[in-house]
Scaffold this motif. Structure first.
Motif, mmCIF file in Angstrom:
data_model
loop_
_atom_site.group_PDB
_atom_site.id
_atom_site.type_symbol
_atom_site.label_atom_id
_atom_site.label_comp_id
_atom_site.label_asym_id
_atom_site.label_seq_id
_atom_site.Cartn_x
_atom_site.Cartn_y
_atom_site.Cartn_z
ATOM 1 N N LEU A 12 0.830 -1.206 0.000
ATOM 2 C CA LEU A 12 0.000 0.000 0.000
ATOM 3 C C LEU A 12 0.866 1.257 0.000
ATOM 4 C CD1 LEU A 12 -2.857 -1.006 2.467
ATOM 5 C CD2 LEU A 12 -3.122 -0.388 0.057
ATOM 6 N N GLU A 13 1.927 1.241 0.789
ATOM 7 C CA GLU A 13 2.836 2.390 0.828
ATOM 8 C C GLU A 13 3.534 2.577 -0.515
ATOM 9 O OE1 GLU A 13 5.359 1.496 4.144
ATOM 10 O OE2 GLU A 13 3.788 1.949 5.607
ATOM 11 N N GLU A 14 4.008 1.485 -1.100
ATOM 12 C CA GLU A 14 4.665 1.566 -2.406
ATOM 13 C C GLU A 14 3.687 2.030 -3.480
ATOM 14 O OE1 GLU A 14 6.566 -2.134 -3.335
ATOM 15 O OE2 GLU A 14 7.947 -1.989 -1.640
ATOM 16 N N LEU A 15 2.440 1.602 -3.363
ATOM 17 C CA LEU A 15 1.414 2.001 -4.321
ATOM 18 C C LEU A 15 1.180 3.509 -4.259
ATOM 19 C CD1 LEU A 15 -0.647 0.932 -6.394
ATOM 20 C CD2 LEU A 15 -2.239 0.641 -4.507
ATOM 21 N N ARG A 16 1.098 4.046 -3.068
ATOM 22 C CA ARG A 16 0.909 5.498 -2.916
ATOM 23 C C ARG A 16 2.083 6.270 -3.521
ATOM 24 N NH1 ARG A 16 -0.914 3.718 2.333
ATOM 25 N NH2 ARG A 16 -3.167 3.874 2.393
ATOM 26 N N ILE A 17 3.291 5.788 -3.286
ATOM 27 C CA ILE A 17 4.482 6.447 -3.830
ATOM 28 C C ILE A 17 4.471 6.394 -5.355
ATOM 29 C CG2 ILE A 17 7.000 6.273 -4.023
ATOM 30 C CD1 ILE A 17 6.947 5.287 -1.056
ATOM 31 N N ALA A 18 4.170 5.228 -5.903
ATOM 32 C CA ALA A 18 4.155 5.070 -7.359
ATOM 33 C C ALA A 18 3.071 5.937 -7.996
ATOM 34 C CB ALA A 18 3.952 3.602 -7.735
ATOM 35 N N GLU A 19 1.913 6.051 -7.340
ATOM 36 C CA GLU A 19 0.856 6.918 -7.870
ATOM 37 C C GLU A 19 1.317 8.371 -7.900
ATOM 38 O OE1 GLU A 19 -2.420 5.877 -5.304
ATOM 39 O OE2 GLU A 19 -3.336 4.690 -6.905
ATOM 40 N N HIS A 46 0.645 -4.116 -8.172
ATOM 41 C CA HIS A 46 0.504 -3.891 -6.729
ATOM 42 C C HIS A 46 -0.954 -4.043 -6.293
ATOM 43 C CE1 HIS A 46 4.636 -2.799 -6.470
ATOM 44 N NE2 HIS A 46 4.534 -2.177 -5.314
ATOM 45 N N ARG A 47 -1.877 -3.477 -7.055
ATOM 46 C CA ARG A 47 -3.303 -3.605 -6.704
ATOM 47 C C ARG A 47 -3.734 -5.068 -6.696
ATOM 48 N NH1 ARG A 47 -3.942 1.110 -10.447
ATOM 49 N NH2 ARG A 47 -4.040 2.914 -9.074
ATOM 50 N N GLU A 48 -3.285 -5.820 -7.683
ATOM 51 C CA GLU A 48 -3.648 -7.236 -7.748
ATOM 52 C C GLU A 48 -3.059 -8.011 -6.568
ATOM 53 O OE1 GLU A 48 -5.549 -10.575 -8.861
ATOM 54 O OE2 GLU A 48 -5.865 -8.545 -9.598
ATOM 55 N N MET A 49 -1.811 -7.733 -6.226
ATOM 56 C CA MET A 49 -1.194 -8.407 -5.082
ATOM 57 C C MET A 49 -1.938 -8.076 -3.786
ATOM 58 S SD MET A 49 1.276 -10.360 -6.000
ATOM 59 C CE MET A 49 2.026 -10.620 -4.410
ATOM 60 N N ASN A 67 -7.984 1.895 1.862
ATOM 61 C CA ASN A 67 -7.968 1.194 0.584
ATOM 62 C C ASN A 67 -8.266 2.106 -0.591
ATOM 63 O OD1 ASN A 67 -7.357 -1.306 1.605
ATOM 64 N ND2 ASN A 67 -9.474 -1.846 1.954
ATOM 65 N N THR A 68 -8.294 3.398 -0.390
ATOM 66 C CA THR A 68 -8.664 4.291 -1.479
ATOM 67 C C THR A 68 -7.692 4.198 -2.638
ATOM 68 O OG1 THR A 68 -7.486 6.121 -0.433
ATOM 69 C CG2 THR A 68 -9.848 5.921 0.017
ATOM 70 N N VAL A 69 -6.466 3.774 -2.389
ATOM 71 C CA VAL A 69 -5.488 3.679 -3.464
ATOM 72 C C VAL A 69 -5.780 2.514 -4.390
ATOM 73 C CG1 VAL A 69 -3.650 4.795 -2.176
ATOM 74 C CG2 VAL A 69 -3.902 2.328 -2.048
ATOM 75 N N LEU A 70 -6.677 1.623 -3.992
ATOM 76 C CA LEU A 70 -6.973 0.470 -4.827
ATOM 77 C C LEU A 70 -7.878 0.815 -5.995
ATOM 78 C CD1 LEU A 70 -7.488 -2.296 -2.140
ATOM 79 C CD2 LEU A 70 -5.481 -1.843 -3.526
ATOM 80 N N VAL A 71 -8.488 1.962 -5.963
ATOM 81 C CA VAL A 71 -9.353 2.373 -7.058
ATOM 82 C C VAL A 71 -8.462 2.762 -8.223
ATOM 83 C CG1 VAL A 71 -11.090 4.024 -7.797
ATOM 84 C CG2 VAL A 71 -11.112 3.147 -5.456
ATOM 85 N N GLY A 72 -8.646 2.112 -9.345
ATOM 86 C CA GLY A 72 -7.779 2.333 -10.496
ATOM 87 C C GLY A 72 -7.920 3.722 -11.077
ATOM 88 N N THR A 73 -6.777 4.311 -11.377
ATOM 89 C CA THR A 73 -6.754 5.596 -12.065
ATOM 90 C C THR A 73 -5.720 5.503 -13.159
ATOM 91 O OG1 THR A 73 -5.136 6.431 -10.495
ATOM 92 C CG2 THR A 73 -7.435 6.969 -10.058
ATOM 93 N N SER A 74 -6.168 5.244 -14.351
ATOM 94 C CA SER A 74 -5.200 5.146 -15.440
ATOM 95 C C SER A 74 -5.012 6.513 -16.057
ATOM 96 C CB SER A 74 -5.674 4.146 -16.495
ATOM 97 O OG SER A 74 -6.909 4.550 -17.016
ATOM 98 N N GLY A 75 -3.776 6.805 -16.408
ATOM 99 C CA GLY A 75 -3.444 8.114 -16.938
ATOM 100 C C GLY A 75 -3.465 8.077 -18.371
#
Length: 75
Positions: A12-19, A46-49, A67-75
């Motif tokens: 989750l932390e890595e996901l926030r950083i990558a976003e 990351h979301r799938e894991m 879990n708000t970072v799990l919502v997909g946001t494609s650029g």
């Protein structure tokens, strides 16, 4: 805390950083498409894991963290 819980928190932390890094990259005047693809793939993995870990942990831990970072946001 179990190993899976710790792994979930780390992801989750890595996901926030990558976003955040993807947002910064997208704000640049010249955007390298391969870098955007890299980050989008990373976010997807990351979301799938995280989803798989949550399914193993069961409903007791789902929603325990933000879990708000799990919502997909494609650029």
């Amino acid at each position: 805390m179990t190993t899976l819980e710790a792994q979930r928190i780390r992801l989750l932390e890595e996901l926030r950083i990558a976003e955040r890094e993807l947002q910064e990259l997208s704000a640049m005047p010249v955007v390298e498409p391969t870098m955007v693809n890299f980050y989008e793939d990373l976010l997807s993995r990351h979301r799938e894991m995280i989803r798989m870990i949550e399914s193993h942990l069961g409903s007791n831990t789902q929603g325990q963290y933000n879990n708000t970072v799990l919502v997909g946001t494609s650029g």
